[in-house]
Design an enzyme around this catalytic site. Structure first.
Site, PDB file in Angstrom:
ATOM      1  N   ASP A  39       0.811  -1.216   0.000  1.00 44.16           N
ATOM      2  CA  ASP A  39       0.000   0.000   0.000  1.00 44.16           C
ATOM      3  C   ASP A  39       0.843   1.264   0.000  1.00 44.16           C
ATOM      4  OD1 ASP A  39       0.760  -0.637   2.612  1.00 44.16           O
ATOM      5  OD2 ASP A  39      -1.037   0.221   3.510  1.00 44.16           O
ATOM      6  N   GLY A 125      -2.815  -5.549  19.025  1.00 47.53           N
ATOM      7  CA  GLY A 125      -1.562  -6.159  18.595  1.00 47.53           C
ATOM      8  C   GLY A 125      -1.718  -7.375  17.713  1.00 47.53           C
ATOM      9  N   GLY A 127      -2.832  -7.242  14.478  1.00 49.51           N
ATOM     10  CA  GLY A 127      -2.763  -6.910  13.059  1.00 49.51           C
ATOM     11  C   GLY A 127      -4.117  -6.627  12.439  1.00 49.51           C
ATOM     12  N   SER A 130      -6.587  -1.848  14.942  1.00 49.05           N
ATOM     13  CA  SER A 130      -7.335  -1.069  15.933  1.00 49.05           C
ATOM     14  C   SER A 130      -6.919   0.401  15.869  1.00 49.05           C
ATOM     15  CB  SER A 130      -7.108  -1.630  17.337  1.00 49.05           C
ATOM     16  OG  SER A 130      -5.729  -1.694  17.651  1.00 49.05           O
ATOM     17  N   GLU A 163      -1.120   8.988  12.030  1.00 46.47           N
ATOM     18  CA  GLU A 163      -0.151   7.935  12.344  1.00 46.47           C
ATOM     19  C   GLU A 163       1.264   8.346  11.929  1.00 46.47           C
ATOM     20  OE1 GLU A 163      -0.395   3.127  12.545  1.00 46.47           O
ATOM     21  OE2 GLU A 163      -2.130   4.411  12.301  1.00 46.47           O
ATOM     22  N   ASP A 175      -5.293   0.536   5.805  1.00 48.51           N
ATOM     23  CA  ASP A 175      -6.040   0.267   7.034  1.00 48.51           C
ATOM     24  C   ASP A 175      -7.136   1.300   7.244  1.00 48.51           C
ATOM     25  OD1 ASP A 175      -4.145  -1.686   7.287  1.00 48.51           O
ATOM     26  OD2 ASP A 175      -3.115  -0.781   8.991  1.00 48.51           O
TER      27      ASP A 175
END
Length: 395
Positions: A39, A125, A127, A130, A163, A175
């Site tokens: 991505d 954690g 994947g 979240s 992020e 995501d």
């Protein structure tokens, strides 16, 4: 399951803020059927939102300059002044939210005071992203409450920017895009270069997607992820110097990559080789899904695991073991590590009639070899972020 999460979050809000929330929002985690690590390399990915969520209970506070978050699962709170410039803080979970606020503040849009309690049934954690659900869920809430007129695409990009800037992980867009754009029973084929996308029916009749959580997350996830990006960027730079006429990374041929192999070095070569192969696998997988060719889809998943393990080198001993043993089981069409790597989950395509037996056998083998209790998540493909009306659930 959803009703239980909503009730739990609503009660947390009431206890924390001594009032009823105005609204309830659900932001889903995601799986990626195939297309791992492409991505950020002009590739295609094939994600879907799933029926595991972060639930937000929210109340607008008029004439207030304060936003207050209560993270029920951490039993932790944080408040900030909406008129002040925000910077990252020591509470990691807070930075995902502050980054969203910062991106909106920088765009010149105004928000008011809010009280938010949230809780999640997305395993941390594992994947399942979240973090993207947290970022984009908050962006969605701000958009709804303060009429910011942001598009779905803009919400996803704000989550990604958060992020990058406040958490320090140079993630791609997949995501966040999946959490915002998800549709029930459909996967998204997303062009990570243009953000154009199309939906494909998830024709998996007779099969289930089952996640096996290794319950390990090796500490080099963030550093390893950023190192892989550097490896890839080195290869890209030299490829474009040699072949400037190529516009997108995905359009480089394997023969072009071979021409610069000595110059970029074996590590960057392997990283780029994996990515070019994976981009082609995504297109094949979308076609297989649409045609209900579960056998071929499974073969592609397994090829991806091999590439992630040996070429991109983001697997680990526990996941390699889990995938290898799962593929020996009756009724398994395919299996691979899913997510950024270095731990987390495998995604497995298993015949419905064999699911219970496969879970039992792999759990036992994993416990015997690693002394770890494997967790199992059966997931269904679901809608993206939504506001849920109070009368739809008994609260």
């Amino acid at each position: 399951m959803m009703e239980k999460l909503i009730n739990y979050t609503t009660e947390a809000f009431k206890l924390k803020f001594n009032s009823e929330p105005d609204s309830i929002f659900l932001a889903p985690g995601r799986i990626n059927i195939i297309g791992e690590h492409v991505d950020y390399s002009d590739g295609f990915v094939l994600p879907a939102a799933i029926d595991k969520h972060i639930c937000f209970a929210v109340k607008k506070v008029d004439n207030s300059e304060t936003c207050t978050f209560f993270a029920k699962d951490f039993d932790d709170s944080f408040s900030f002044n909406i008129n002040q410039k925000q910077t990252p803080v020591s509470q990691i979970w807070v930075n995902y939210l502050l980054g969203v606020f910062n991106a909106i503040q920088e765009s010149g849009k105004k928000i008011g005071g809010l009280q938010i309690a949230f809780s999640s049934n997305i395993p941390m954690g594992s994947g399942l992203s979240s973090s993207a659900a947290l970022e984009c869920g908050f962006a969605f809430i701000l958009n709804q409450f303060f009429d910011l007129n942001l598009t779905k695409k803009e919400l996803a990009l704000i989550g990604q920017k958060s992020e990058h800037t406040f958490v320090g992980v140079k993630c791609g867009i997949m995501d966040q895009f999946a959490s915002v754009f998800g549709k029930e029973h459909q996967v998204i084929m997303l062009d990570c270069n243009s953000l154009e996308h199309q939906y494909f029916e998830a024709n998996l009749e007779g099969y289930s997607l089952v996640l096996f959580d290794s319950c390990v997350k090796h500490t080099h996830l963030t550093s390893g992820y950023n190192d892989r990006r550097k490896d890839v960027d080195k290869g890209k730079k030299i490829l474009w110097e040699k072949f400037p006429e190529i516009e997108k990374f995905r359009d480089f041929s394997f023969s072009m990559l071979d021409e610069v192999r000595a110059e970029i070095g074996e590590t960057s070569y392997k990283r780029c080789l994996y990515l070019l192969k994976e981009i082609k696998r995504v297109e094949k997988a979308a076609k297989a899904l649409a045609e209900g060719d579960v056998k071929y889809l499974g073969e592609l998943l397994t090829e991806t695991h091999s590439g992630l393990s040996t070429e991109f080198e983001v697997s680990c001993e526990e996941l390699d073991f889990m995938v290898k043993e799962t593929l020996k089981e009756k009724g398994v069409s395919g299996a691979r590590i899913m997510g950024g790597g270095f731990g987390g989950c495998s995604i497995n395509l298993i015949k419905d009639e064999n699911v219970a037996e496969v879970i039992k056998n792999i759990s036992l083998k994993y416990k015997t070899d690693f002394n770890i209790e494997m967790k199992v998540y059966r997931v269904k493909i679901s809608d993206g972020i939504n506001e849920y009306k109070r009368n739809e659930f008994v609260i």
